[in-house]
Structure formats: structure tokens, C-alpha cells
Design a protein around this motif. Structure first.
Motif, mmCIF file in Angstrom:
data_model
loop_
_atom_site.group_PDB
_atom_site.id
_atom_site.type_symbol
_atom_site.label_atom_id
_atom_site.label_comp_id
_atom_site.label_asym_id
_atom_site.label_seq_id
_atom_site.Cartn_x
_atom_site.Cartn_y
_atom_site.Cartn_z
ATOM 1 N N ILE A 72 -5.520 15.372 -1.578
ATOM 2 C CA ILE A 72 -6.525 14.572 -1.778
ATOM 3 C C ILE A 72 -6.390 13.170 -1.208
ATOM 4 N N PRO A 73 -6.993 12.400 -0.186
ATOM 5 C CA PRO A 73 -6.660 11.090 -0.045
ATOM 6 C C PRO A 73 -6.165 10.315 -1.075
ATOM 7 N N ALA A 74 -5.079 9.704 -0.959
ATOM 8 C CA ALA A 74 -4.581 8.808 -2.261
ATOM 9 C C ALA A 74 -3.656 7.811 -1.770
ATOM 10 N N ILE A 75 -3.859 6.610 -2.460
ATOM 11 C CA ILE A 75 -2.883 5.498 -2.521
ATOM 12 C C ILE A 75 -2.818 4.655 -3.675
ATOM 13 N N PRO A 82 -1.941 10.218 5.409
ATOM 14 C CA PRO A 82 -1.454 9.773 6.682
ATOM 15 C C PRO A 82 -1.990 8.219 7.034
ATOM 16 N N VAL A 83 -1.224 7.508 7.941
ATOM 17 C CA VAL A 83 -1.606 5.977 8.237
ATOM 18 C C VAL A 83 -3.047 5.905 8.885
ATOM 19 N N ASP A 84 -3.539 7.035 9.540
ATOM 20 C CA ASP A 84 -4.869 7.031 10.282
ATOM 21 C C ASP A 84 -5.899 7.584 9.332
ATOM 22 N N SER A 85 -5.512 7.936 8.037
ATOM 23 C CA SER A 85 -6.458 8.276 6.995
ATOM 24 C C SER A 85 -7.370 7.051 6.780
ATOM 25 N N PRO A 86 -8.853 7.239 6.737
ATOM 26 C CA PRO A 86 -9.689 6.095 6.628
ATOM 27 C C PRO A 86 -9.328 5.375 5.310
ATOM 28 N N LEU A 87 -8.709 6.290 4.079
ATOM 29 C CA LEU A 87 -8.507 5.247 2.918
ATOM 30 C C LEU A 87 -7.424 4.116 3.455
ATOM 31 N N VAL A 88 -6.346 4.830 3.941
ATOM 32 C CA VAL A 88 -5.200 3.711 4.309
ATOM 33 C C VAL A 88 -5.578 2.700 5.284
ATOM 34 N N GLN A 89 -6.333 3.224 6.261
ATOM 35 C CA GLN A 89 -7.062 2.177 7.053
ATOM 36 C C GLN A 89 -7.674 0.793 6.327
ATOM 37 N N ILE A 105 0.920 -1.292 0.042
ATOM 38 C CA ILE A 105 0.047 -0.251 0.017
ATOM 39 C C ILE A 105 1.010 1.412 -0.102
ATOM 40 N N THR A 106 0.931 2.047 -1.082
ATOM 41 C CA THR A 106 1.672 3.188 -1.218
ATOM 42 C C THR A 106 1.034 4.419 -0.692
ATOM 43 N N ASN A 107 1.455 4.619 0.461
ATOM 44 C CA ASN A 107 0.785 6.114 0.897
ATOM 45 C C ASN A 107 1.570 7.184 0.958
ATOM 46 N N GLY A 108 3.159 6.916 0.620
ATOM 47 C CA GLY A 108 3.955 8.013 0.691
ATOM 48 C C GLY A 108 4.303 8.312 -0.767
ATOM 49 N N ALA A 109 4.514 9.690 -0.808
ATOM 50 C CA ALA A 109 4.828 10.018 -2.306
ATOM 51 C C ALA A 109 6.068 10.379 -2.285
ATOM 52 N N LEU A 110 6.934 9.540 -3.466
ATOM 53 C CA LEU A 110 8.251 9.909 -3.225
ATOM 54 C C LEU A 110 8.865 11.291 -4.061
ATOM 55 N N GLU A 124 4.402 1.892 1.981
ATOM 56 C CA GLU A 124 5.605 2.112 1.254
ATOM 57 C C GLU A 124 5.543 3.595 0.828
ATOM 58 N N CYS A 125 6.692 4.052 0.255
ATOM 59 C CA CYS A 125 6.841 5.442 -0.428
ATOM 60 C C CYS A 125 7.233 5.200 -1.700
ATOM 61 N N ALA A 126 6.739 5.745 -2.664
ATOM 62 C CA ALA A 126 7.111 5.377 -4.058
ATOM 63 C C ALA A 126 6.557 6.488 -4.925
ATOM 64 N N SER A 127 7.047 6.599 -6.253
ATOM 65 C CA SER A 127 6.731 7.600 -7.111
ATOM 66 C C SER A 127 5.878 7.186 -8.234
ATOM 67 N N THR A 128 4.394 7.674 -7.839
ATOM 68 C CA THR A 128 3.485 6.916 -8.855
ATOM 69 C C THR A 128 2.257 8.188 -9.130
ATOM 70 N N ASP A 129 1.256 7.718 -9.993
ATOM 71 C CA ASP A 129 0.332 8.776 -10.389
ATOM 72 C C ASP A 129 -0.228 9.419 -8.936
#
Length: 388
Positions: free
Chosen positions: A342-345, A305-312, A174-179, A328-333
Motif C-alpha cells: 500500500i502506498p504509505a509514508i 518508491p520515490v516516484d510513487s505519486p504519494l511520495v512526489q 518524509i519517511t518512505n522507507g520502512a526500517l 528517510e527510513c524509519a520504523s513507524t506504523d
């Protein structure tokens, strides 16, 4: 949900066939048009009348819910890293498919179709709406141009409530970090000449080598993770010719914006130092080198954030299938959405892969169905499913 899951299982062979068909369509950087049209035709065939190719080249299709909001984007990218002329023929052996871009992001594109098919075949009505999108320009010099347009200038720019990018295989990721990253092209330009008769004049290729050596000496921090890469080098006309110019493309990345700033400053100093050293060593009275640094692309960093409803939600959906979620942290759309708040993963869509970004890239469809089911759970948990 049981009927939808059963549909995904029953359509496994069809999904494999569609995967091969889509990836056989050439889609080089800035040449995604044919694949975009093919995806649009498939969206329409599955029942999405509000389908079009937008001004940037993205394939966009709306599946309306009872109301527009919450509006979720489900995206996968159309482009590959491979240049025009690449043979995109798909070779199959059992559950394994081989072709350039078959995993990155062919499996994401076919996931959009499989999920849409399950929603339509099972007549699942949602509270909010889903925007299915095949984006252009995710790779390399595309600089996320497709998703930038979608989120900044398109008709949907101020409407999107959540964003999920389907990119690559796997079930745990689950990529929640934007590299954050920056990409540059460096050009050294000189007079050029004969390797013997003009020896001693400033040599662009020698300067390029000095710059790479200087950059390689950067004191990388263990944390935050940081990287640099010289991905392409060009220049020269022959073994006995002093080149008139030479260039290199450089990719700089870091999990921390502050570290990326330091690396960028070091990179600029390394290039200038290389030019100065080569010029100081040249014969008196000869033409000095000139150096140009061009910014090819810049991707913003950030985090949902990890506690975001989308990530949870994504973490719980992962556990449903017996997998342990891995953030994870990666470079994606998803970078652009995250940077805009915007909540995004980004999540994988099941299966496994190898040799990504090579001509021998492969994808094994075993385990694909669990990835698709996870994606469906996260999507419906975001927009809400109308109870029958």
C-alpha cells in the motif's frame, strides 16, 4: 484551501490546548484505552458519526467522501513508551509544552483533530474518503499491533488505498522507507546461590555480560545503516547473591533485510557462546545454565518508491512552504502498509521537539501550522477535493 489554511491559523491556540489535554491522559503500553475514548469523543464532537473503538483498541472514524475510494488512512499513535504510573502532567511555557509523549506522538494525535476541524469548518467535500485513526501498540513491545489489525483483520483490511502516518514534529521529513527490526528477550537461568559459599557455579548475570560483550563486537557496516541496542537488563536479588536468572531485551535494526538476517544470526551465536563459556567455567558437578531466546516483535521493511505519486505529492507539498524535502527510513506504523504494497509514508506535523522518549520530552509549537497545512495538502491531493 485558503479558507482551510486560515482556519488552521485561527485555531492555533485551540490546537495547543487540545494537545495539552490529550497528552495529559495516561497512555502507557497496552494501556491506551482512556486516551482512545477521549479521541473518539472529540471525533464525534467534530461531526464524525461513524466513530468507534475496534477490537484491537484503535480509535477509528470515517469521514465519507462522494464515494469510498480512494480510501486514505490518516493515523497517529495513541501509545507512549512510558510505564504505568508515569506522571503525564503537561507543563507549558510560551509555545513550549513538556510532558512524556508530548511529541511522540501527541503532536500527531492533535494534528488529526486540527485537520478534521479545518475540513468540517470549511465544508470541504472530497471525492474519496478519509479514515482518521488513533492506533495502539506502535511503540516497543506493542509490535505495531494496532495497524497490523487494521490492515490484516479489520473490516477495512482490503479497502485501504493509501496510508499516511502523522508522527512527530518537523516539516522536511518524509519517511518512505520502512526500517526492518527484530526484538528479542534473552533469559539465562541457573541454580543461584551465595556469592562466597557457592562461588564457581554458573552465573546468569555473568553470562549476560558475556553476551553483551560479544554482541558489541559485531562488525557494523557503514551502509546499509544497521544498529543494535540492549535496552533493558534485569536480574539478581542482592549484592551477595548469585542470581537464579537474568534477562535482557535487545533491539536489532537495519535498512536492509539481508543485513538484519546476518545481525540476527550473529546475535544468536553471541548468546549461545556466552552460555557455553559460562558453563565451561563452572565447578564440576554444578548445574549448567539454560538459555531462552524469545522473539518479542518483528517489523517488516520495504519502501514506497520515490516516484510513487504519494511520495512526489508529499515532496511538492513540502516545497510549497519553502522547505527542502528529506526522504528517510524509519520504523513507524507505515511499515505494515508498505510491506503489504500500500502506498504509505510517515510525515512530521510541524514544530520542533527534543528529549524524545525521556520524562523531559518537549514540543515547541512554533511552525506547527506549516506542518498541518502540508499534511492537509497531501491528504486532499490523495483523495481529491470536490470543486465548488
Amino acid at each position: 484551501m485558503s479558507r482551510a489554511f486560515a482556519r488552521l491559523d485561527a485555531q492555533a491556540r485551540v490546537t495547543d490546548d487540545e494537545h495539552a489535554a490529550i497528552c495529559a491522559i495516561p497512555s502507557s503500553p497496552f494501556g491506551e484505552q482512556q486516551r482512545a475514548r477521549a479521541l473518539a469523543e472529540r471525533f464525534r464532537r467534530l461531526g464524525l458519526r461513524e466513530t468507534k473503538i475496534d477490537a484491537e483498541g484503535n480509535c477509528v472514524a470515517l469521514r465519507p467522501g462522494r464515494r469510498l475510494h480512494p480510501l486514505l488512512v490518516l493515523s497517529a499513535h495513541l501509545d507512549t513508551v512510558f510505564p504505568p504510573g508515569t506522571d503525564f502532567t503537561v507543563r507549558r511555557k510560551g509555545s513550549v509544552l513538556r510532558a512524556p509523549g508530548i511529541a511522540d506522538d501527541g503532536c500527531g494525535l492533535v494534528a488529526l483533530l486540527a485537520l478534521l476541524d479545518a475540513l468540517e469548518a470549511c465544508a470541504i467535500e472530497t471525492e474519496g474518503s478519509i479514515l482518521f485513526i488513533g492506533t495502539v501498540g506502535e511503540e516497543g513491545e506493542g509490535n505495531l499491533r494496532g495497524v497490523r489489525y487494521l490492515l490484516q483483520r479489520s473490516e477495512w483490511a482490503n479497502e485501504i488505498d493509501a496510508f499516511i502516518s502523522l508522527d512527530g514534529p518537523g516539516l522536511e521529513r518524509i519517511t518512505n522507507g520502512a526500517l526492518a527490526s527484530r526484538r528479542f528477550r534473552v533469559r539465562f537461568v541457573g541454580a543461584g546461590g551465595h556469592s562466597w559459599g557457592d562461588f564457581g557455579i554458573a552465573n546468569p548475570i555473568h553470562a549476560l555480560g558475556r553476551a553483551i560483550t560479544h554482541l558489541s563486537g559485531y562488525p557494523l557496516a557503514v551502509s546499509p545503516r544497521t544498529s543494535f541496542n540492549v535496552g533493558r537488563v534485569q536480574g539478581g536479588a542482592g549484592v551477595n547473591v548469585i542470581a537464579r536468572e537474568a534477562s535482557m531485551d535487545v533491539d536489532l535494526r537495519s535498512e536492509a533485510s539481508s543485513e538484519l538476517e546476518r545481525l540476527t544470526e550473529f546475535f544468536h551465536r553471541a548468546v549461545q557462546r556466552a552460555a557455553e563459556t559460562e558453563n565451561e567455567a563452572r565447578l564440576v558437578g554444578t548445574t549448567p545454565l539454560e538459555v531462552e531466546i524469545e522473539l518479542l516483535g518483528e517489523r517488516p521493511g520495504g519502501e514506497t518508491p520515490v516516484d510513487s505519486p504519494l511520495v512526489q505529492l508529499a515532496m511538492e507539498a513540502t516545497r510549497v512552504f519553502g522547505a527542502t524535502p528529506r526522504l528517510e527510513c524509519a520504523s513507524t506504523d507505515a511499515n505494515i502498509a508498505i510491506a503489504r504494497g500500500i502506498p504509505a509514508i510517515t510525515i512530521g506535523v510541524g514544530g520542533t521537539s527534543g528529549n524524545v522518549h525521556t520524562l523531559d520530552e518537549w514540543y515547541d509549537a512554533r511552525g506547527r501550522q506549516e506542518g498541518l497545512k502540508r499534511a492537509l495538502l497531501v491528504a486532499l491531493g490523495t483523495v481529491g477535493m470536490v470543486e465548488l
